[in-house]
Design an enzyme around this catalytic site. Structure first.
Site, short mmCIF file in Angstrom:
data_model
loop_
_atom_site.label_atom_id
_atom_site.label_comp_id
_atom_site.label_asym_id
_atom_site.label_seq_id
_atom_site.Cartn_x
_atom_site.Cartn_y
_atom_site.Cartn_z
N ASP A 1 26.10 -71.73 10.71
CA ASP A 1 25.97 -72.18 12.09
C ASP A 1 24.49 -72.31 12.42
O ASP A 1 23.73 -71.34 12.32
CB ASP A 1 26.64 -71.18 13.05
CG ASP A 1 26.50 -71.60 14.50
OD1 ASP A 1 27.18 -72.57 14.90
OD2 ASP A 1 25.70 -70.98 15.22
N GLU B 1 28.27 -77.93 10.62
CA GLU B 1 28.79 -78.70 11.74
C GLU B 1 28.14 -80.07 11.76
O GLU B 1 26.95 -80.22 11.49
CB GLU B 1 28.50 -77.98 13.06
CG GLU B 1 29.34 -76.75 13.30
CD GLU B 1 29.03 -76.11 14.64
OE1 GLU B 1 29.93 -76.02 15.47
OE2 GLU B 1 27.87 -75.71 14.83
N ASP C 1 27.04 -66.64 17.26
CA ASP C 1 26.71 -67.48 16.11
C ASP C 1 27.48 -67.03 14.86
O ASP C 1 27.93 -67.88 14.07
CB ASP C 1 25.21 -67.43 15.84
CG ASP C 1 24.40 -67.99 17.00
OD1 ASP C 1 24.95 -68.82 17.76
OD2 ASP C 1 23.23 -67.59 17.17
#
Length: 317
Positions: A88, A181, A263
């Site tokens: 992340d 992501e 996170d």
């Protein structure tokens, strides 16, 4: 007839490319027409097992740099069966890995922003064409170069660590896959309160380095769908919260009561998206798609896995 435009010492030389007999030594490099030049940094140019094609000499902030284009055969990476990790990316922490590792953000621009502003004011105060103005410009350029180098060094270290080494000290070997992501950076920078901090991180450069380093070392880079709720989803029970403010740094599940760093929770969800370790993972994705379609905020999207460099398709159920 076009007028000839000669190079000016005032605007820098830029760079030039050399081909021919190029020889690399431990502490020096021999270039055509320039001869043998000493190197300040040693041991970073390839020497063995490569065919030297050309050399490019460039000037940046008063320093001279040389880069060598070589041709080398890289063997196919061996298949690995190491665990998958989710990563992340963020502003406070550059990267949070699903095994609990947290890579701090150097905040390269934020740390030297006061100095850059002061040097910029000094440049504006100096008379144009004067020697003092040129001296102030050189100091400003060196300050910008330092910021770029600090950011680039941090990104190279974390991407090489993810592509070649295990994030946890107890584990070993190359990770078989790293899940990231698919961030909409152009949309994120429209938030003027966070735009400078987002650009200072370098999300695109992180992904670009992971793409080619993953091919080098046999680490598959996988992108999660842009609308996958990695931050809103509970990594333990799969419950998805309707809203989650940006200032909320600790994720508290409304269903099972899990308290975890925001996170780290997102990184665990990215890892579970590929491994399917949570039995509720696919059920929560269907629930999230129905929620988006029902609210008509934007079309519902299926959270799919897309390998970096391939075309991404999204569907609505």
């Amino acid at each position: 007839m076009r007028d000839k435009k000669f190079k000016s010492k005032k605007h820098g030389l830029g760079g030039f490319r050399l081909t021919g007999a190029i020889h690399i030594f431990d502490r020096a490099i021999q270039l055509p027409r320039l001869g043998r030049l000493r190197l300040k940094e040693r041991g970073y140019l390839p020497v063995e097992g490569v065919q030297i094609l050309s050399a490019t000499v460039s000037e940046r902030a008063g320093g001279w740099f040389v880069s060598v284009q070589v041709e080398r055969e890289i063997p196919d990476p061996k298949a690995t069966y190491k665990p998958v990790v989710g990563v992340d990316l963020g502003i406070l922490a550059l990267a949070t890995i699903s095994d609990g590792t947290r890579i701090e953000n150097p905040h390269a621009l934020k740390r030297d922003l006061g100095k850059i502003k002061r040097l910029q004011r000094v440049v504006s105060w100096r008379k144009k064409g004067s020697a003092n103005r040129e001296k102030a410009v050189r100091q400003l350029v060196r300050a910008h170069l330092r910021v770029a180098n600090v950011r680039k060094d941090a990104l190279h270290q974390i991407t090489s660590r993810l592509a070649t080494l295990a994030p946890a000290a107890s584990a070993g070997g190359t990770k078989s896959a790293v899940v990231l992501e698919d961030l909409n950076v152009s949309g994120m920078v429209k938030n003027h309160h966070l735009a400078q901090a987002i650009v200072d991180v370098g999300f695109y450069e992180f992904r670009r380095q992971m793409d080619y380093k993953g091919q080098w070392y046999g680490c598959q880079v996988i992108l999660a769908d842009q609308f996958y709720p990695s931050s809103k989803r509970c990594s333990q029970c799969g419950h998805i919260q309707a809203t989650l403010d940006m200032g909320t740094r600790v994720y508290i599940c409304e269903l099972c009561g899990l308290m975890i760093d925001r996170d780290l929770n997102a990184a665990l969800n990215l890892e579970q998206l590929t491994t399917g370790s949570s039995p509720e993972s696919y059920a929560c994705l269907r629930q999230y798609r129905r929620y988006r379609c029902r609210e008509s905020v934007s079309p519902g999207y299926q959270a799919v896995l897309v390998e970096a460099g391939t075309e991404q398709q999204s569907t609505c159920e």
